[in-house]
Scaffold this motif. Sequence first.
Motif, PDB file in Angstrom:
ATOM      1  N   TYR A 157      28.855  35.493  34.451  1.00  0.00           N
ATOM      2  CA  TYR A 157      29.869  36.278  33.768  1.00  0.00           C
ATOM      3  C   TYR A 157      30.697  35.361  32.873  1.00  0.00           C
ATOM      4  O   TYR A 157      30.837  34.162  33.138  1.00  0.00           O
ATOM      5  CB  TYR A 157      30.830  36.926  34.775  1.00  0.00           C
ATOM      6  CG  TYR A 157      30.252  38.018  35.624  1.00  0.00           C
ATOM      7  CD1 TYR A 157      29.492  37.722  36.753  1.00  0.00           C
ATOM      8  CD2 TYR A 157      30.497  39.352  35.327  1.00  0.00           C
ATOM      9  CE1 TYR A 157      28.979  38.733  37.551  1.00  0.00           C
ATOM     10  CE2 TYR A 157      29.994  40.376  36.126  1.00  0.00           C
ATOM     11  CZ  TYR A 157      29.236  40.043  37.228  1.00  0.00           C
ATOM     12  OH  TYR A 157      28.737  41.046  38.019  1.00  0.00           O
TER      13      TYR A 157
ATOM     14  N   GLN B  94      34.671  35.436  31.292  1.00  0.00           N
ATOM     15  CA  GLN B  94      35.969  36.113  31.337  1.00  0.00           C
ATOM     16  C   GLN B  94      36.896  35.480  30.319  1.00  0.00           C
ATOM     17  O   GLN B  94      37.102  34.270  30.328  1.00  0.00           O
ATOM     18  CB  GLN B  94      36.582  36.009  32.740  1.00  0.00           C
ATOM     19  CG  GLN B  94      37.880  36.777  32.895  1.00  0.00           C
ATOM     20  CD  GLN B  94      38.411  36.703  34.315  1.00  0.00           C
ATOM     21  OE1 GLN B  94      38.018  35.861  35.100  1.00  0.00           O
ATOM     22  NE2 GLN B  94      39.323  37.601  34.665  1.00  0.00           N
TER      23      GLN B  94
ATOM     24  N   GLY C  99      43.189  37.673  29.765  1.00  0.00           N
ATOM     25  CA  GLY C  99      43.669  39.039  29.688  1.00  0.00           C
ATOM     26  C   GLY C  99      42.602  40.096  29.864  1.00  0.00           C
ATOM     27  O   GLY C  99      42.879  41.291  29.725  1.00  0.00           O
ATOM     28  N   GLU C 100      41.392  39.667  30.196  1.00  0.00           N
ATOM     29  CA  GLU C 100      40.295  40.620  30.366  1.00  0.00           C
ATOM     30  C   GLU C 100      39.590  40.391  31.701  1.00  0.00           C
ATOM     31  O   GLU C 100      39.764  39.357  32.338  1.00  0.00           O
ATOM     32  CB  GLU C 100      39.271  40.468  29.232  1.00  0.00           C
ATOM     33  CG  GLU C 100      39.829  40.713  27.847  1.00  0.00           C
ATOM     34  CD  GLU C 100      40.304  42.147  27.647  1.00  0.00           C
ATOM     35  OE1 GLU C 100      41.245  42.363  26.866  1.00  0.00           O
ATOM     36  OE2 GLU C 100      39.728  43.055  28.298  1.00  0.00           O
ATOM     37  N   GLY C 101      38.781  41.371  32.101  1.00  0.00           N
ATOM     38  CA  GLY C 101      37.974  41.190  33.288  1.00  0.00           C
ATOM     39  C   GLY C 101      36.670  40.497  32.939  1.00  0.00           C
ATOM     40  O   GLY C 101      36.306  40.389  31.762  1.00  0.00           O
ATOM     41  N   PRO C 102      35.949  40.005  33.930  1.00  0.00           N
ATOM     42  CA  PRO C 102      34.654  39.350  33.678  1.00  0.00           C
ATOM     43  C   PRO C 102      33.655  40.325  33.053  1.00  0.00           C
ATOM     44  O   PRO C 102      33.636  41.508  33.387  1.00  0.00           O
ATOM     45  CB  PRO C 102      34.195  38.928  35.073  1.00  0.00           C
ATOM     46  CG  PRO C 102      35.425  38.921  35.914  1.00  0.00           C
ATOM     47  CD  PRO C 102      36.295  39.991  35.351  1.00  0.00           C
TER      48      PRO C 102
ATOM     49  N   LEU D  57      29.527  40.755  32.407  1.00  0.00           N
ATOM     50  CA  LEU D  57      28.220  40.251  32.816  1.00  0.00           C
ATOM     51  C   LEU D  57      27.427  39.765  31.606  1.00  0.00           C
ATOM     52  O   LEU D  57      27.280  40.474  30.609  1.00  0.00           O
ATOM     53  CB  LEU D  57      27.431  41.347  33.525  1.00  0.00           C
ATOM     54  CG  LEU D  57      26.034  40.966  34.011  1.00  0.00           C
ATOM     55  CD1 LEU D  57      26.121  39.922  35.113  1.00  0.00           C
ATOM     56  CD2 LEU D  57      25.286  42.205  34.499  1.00  0.00           C
TER      57      LEU D  57
ATOM     58  N   LEU E 262      36.286  31.553  30.648  1.00  0.00           N
ATOM     59  CA  LEU E 262      35.968  31.162  32.024  1.00  0.00           C
ATOM     60  C   LEU E 262      34.566  31.674  32.337  1.00  0.00           C
ATOM     61  O   LEU E 262      34.309  32.870  32.222  1.00  0.00           O
ATOM     62  CB  LEU E 262      36.989  31.774  32.985  1.00  0.00           C
ATOM     63  CG  LEU E 262      36.721  31.595  34.489  1.00  0.00           C
ATOM     64  CD1 LEU E 262      36.828  30.119  34.876  1.00  0.00           C
ATOM     65  CD2 LEU E 262      37.707  32.432  35.300  1.00  0.00           C
TER      66      LEU E 262
END
Lengths: 114, 111
Positions: free
Chosen positions: B35, B37, B40-43, B45, B86
């Motif tokens: 993933y 990331q 300010g956002e989610g991971p 895929l 990340l």
Amino acid sequence: KAGVTQTPRYLIKTRGQQVTLSCSPISGHRSVSWYQQTPGQGLQFLFEYFSETQRNKGNFPGRFSGRQFSNSRSEMNVSTLELGDSALYLCASSLVLGSSDTQYFGPGTRLTVL
Amino acid sequence: TQLLEQSPQFLSIQEGENLTVYCNSSSVFSSLQWYRQEPGEGPVLLVTVVTGGEVKKLKRLTFQFGDARKDSSLHITAAQPGDTGLYLCAAYMEYGNKLVFGAGTILRVKS
């Protein structure tokens, strides 16, 4: 198709209070999982709901709870907040039960406990 | 002790350089996911690798699953500032029926 939405995006609470976070999954997705993300522990699994029932649970104290509604929307609740509960809480939805299915994450709710 | 060990923890490179991120474990997995990331956002895929020795390419990103299905790597060619983020590896644990994540690699690409 709209993605996973989480509300609120930011929250500030004080120790001892409780908090409720909300998650709306992608339309048609029936499974909702919750994760806690902190700099020290990374992303950790909290629980997974499917068809309004909690199916799996991570290693968190009972202060962390959740529920899922008939429309698949989910809420998680943290009672008696502690400083260590400050984290980004992420919700993820998937079509079917089981974390092996592709999960789509929301932007998260940033919780700060003072 | 993390079930999935990622290295390095931080990486700061210049635009155009190549890099490799590693994800290692002593356990065998049926599949492994990567993933990305952004703040300010989610991971999100990127890829799922399933077969030991499998190599998957996504534009400038190359993902490899180890022959023994215990480790994986992510190689980025000619990194760009847009690759900053990340990077997380994750594997499905049948015991506990949950997705387990590595601690992540923070990548910063400077222009």
